[in-house]
Design a protein around this motif. Structure first.
Motif, short mmCIF file in Angstrom:
data_model
loop_
_atom_site.label_atom_id
_atom_site.label_comp_id
_atom_site.label_asym_id
_atom_site.label_seq_id
_atom_site.Cartn_x
_atom_site.Cartn_y
_atom_site.Cartn_z
N GLY A 9 0.75 -1.26 -0.01
CA GLY A 9 0.17 0.06 0.12
C GLY A 9 0.86 1.22 -0.26
N ASN A 10 0.29 2.13 0.72
CA ASN A 10 0.91 3.62 0.74
C ASN A 10 2.34 3.67 1.59
N VAL A 11 3.42 3.23 1.00
CA VAL A 11 4.91 3.35 1.70
C VAL A 11 5.58 4.12 0.93
N VAL A 12 6.35 5.03 1.72
CA VAL A 12 7.25 5.76 1.22
C VAL A 12 8.67 5.67 1.48
N PRO A 13 9.79 5.70 0.65
CA PRO A 13 9.63 6.17 -0.80
C PRO A 13 8.82 4.71 -1.66
N ASN A 14 8.77 5.08 -2.75
CA ASN A 14 8.19 3.92 -3.46
C ASN A 14 8.66 3.94 -4.86
N PRO A 15 9.37 2.99 -5.26
CA PRO A 15 9.54 1.70 -4.69
C PRO A 15 10.30 1.83 -3.41
N TRP A 16 9.93 1.22 -2.47
CA TRP A 16 10.69 1.33 -1.04
C TRP A 16 11.90 0.45 -1.05
N VAL A 17 12.96 1.08 -0.56
CA VAL A 17 14.40 0.56 -0.25
C VAL A 17 14.65 1.01 1.37
N PRO A 18 15.21 0.39 1.89
CA PRO A 18 15.78 0.89 3.21
C PRO A 18 16.66 2.13 3.03
N GLY A 19 16.52 2.96 3.94
CA GLY A 19 17.45 4.18 3.93
C GLY A 19 17.01 5.09 4.97
N ASP A 20 17.07 6.57 4.52
CA ASP A 20 17.18 7.63 5.66
C ASP A 20 15.61 7.79 6.18
N ALA A 41 16.25 -1.14 8.38
CA ALA A 41 16.53 -0.01 9.13
C ALA A 41 16.40 1.21 8.49
N SER A 42 16.18 2.48 9.19
CA SER A 42 15.97 3.73 8.58
C SER A 42 16.27 4.58 9.55
N ASN A 43 16.68 5.93 9.25
CA ASN A 43 17.00 6.76 9.98
C ASN A 43 15.82 7.31 10.99
N SER A 44 14.69 7.66 10.13
CA SER A 44 13.54 8.06 10.61
C SER A 44 12.49 7.11 10.07
N ALA A 45 11.21 6.91 11.01
CA ALA A 45 10.25 6.18 10.59
C ALA A 45 8.86 6.93 11.07
N TYR A 46 7.87 6.93 10.38
CA TYR A 46 6.52 7.19 10.55
C TYR A 46 5.48 6.40 10.15
N ILE A 47 4.66 6.06 11.17
CA ILE A 47 3.46 4.95 11.03
C ILE A 47 2.20 5.72 11.14
N GLY A 48 1.77 5.95 10.09
CA GLY A 48 0.22 6.72 10.15
C GLY A 48 0.55 8.13 10.26
N GLY A 69 17.15 5.01 13.52
CA GLY A 69 18.43 5.61 14.18
C GLY A 69 18.00 6.79 15.19
N SER A 70 16.99 7.52 14.69
CA SER A 70 16.82 8.86 15.52
C SER A 70 15.49 8.78 16.07
N TYR A 71 14.25 8.88 15.03
CA TYR A 71 13.11 9.29 15.34
C TYR A 71 11.83 8.39 14.95
N LEU A 72 10.95 7.57 15.84
CA LEU A 72 10.08 6.78 15.55
C LEU A 72 8.78 7.48 15.81
N ALA A 73 7.88 7.50 14.75
CA ALA A 73 6.52 7.90 15.30
C ALA A 73 5.59 7.12 15.03
N VAL A 74 4.63 6.65 15.86
CA VAL A 74 3.49 5.80 15.70
C VAL A 74 2.36 6.53 16.02
N GLY A 75 1.74 6.88 14.73
CA GLY A 75 0.50 7.59 14.83
C GLY A 75 0.60 9.12 15.01
N ALA A 76 1.33 9.74 13.89
CA ALA A 76 1.71 11.05 14.13
C ALA A 76 0.48 11.99 14.02
N SER A 77 0.09 12.17 12.81
CA SER A 77 -1.23 13.22 12.74
C SER A 77 -2.31 12.09 12.48
#
Length: 135
Positions: A9-20, A41-48, A69-77
């Motif tokens: 589904g809605n995954v960024v970047p698309n096509p998805w590759v591990p990264g920043d 792994a990713s430097n930052s990750a946002y879920i929702g 690596g730095s910031y994980l958000a579960v349910g940002a906005s």
């Protein structure tokens, strides 16, 4: 079970590759399943990420890992769900569950050997509706 890291589904970047940057459910529904000892792994990750979006991430099985690596958000906005089960491991330096006023998030850790490791700060329901369940 074979090692796998499966975005849908809605995954960024698309096509998805591990990264920043990794966004699961930026503007619509997206999911990521890590299982069977798979890892990414990713430097930052946002879920929702944004209002109206929903993201689901499942990390399950011994040796399965998501490293942020730095910031994980579960349910940002949006609405975010992170499930760590049956020996899965998620690590992040800082993590937020429902960190924005419109955000809703649920973090569930269950099963023997499952771990959620935060190096610095963990915020649950700081501005939105956040839940952490340990079973």
């Amino acid at each position: 079970m074979a090692q796998s890291v499966t975005p849908q589904g809605n995954v960024v970047p698309n096509p998805w590759v591990p990264g920043d940057l990794l966004i699961i459910g930026e503007t619509a529904f997206g999911s990521l399943t890590i299982e069977g000892g798979g890892a990414t792994a990713s430097n930052s990750a946002y879920i929702g990420d944004m209002a109206g979006a929903e993201g689901i991430v499942t990390v399950t099985g011994a040796g399965s890992q998501l490293g942020v690596g730095s910031y994980l958000a579960v349910g940002a906005s949006g609405e975010g769900h992170l499930t760590i089960a049956d020996g899965g491991i998620v690590t992040s330096y800082v993590a937020s569950v429902a960190g924005e006023p419109d955000g809703t998030g649920t973090l569930t850790v269950s099963g023997t050997g499952s771990r959620f490791e935060v190096g610095h700060w963990l915020f649950v329901g700081d501005f939105g509706e956040g839940h952490m369940i340990v079973e």
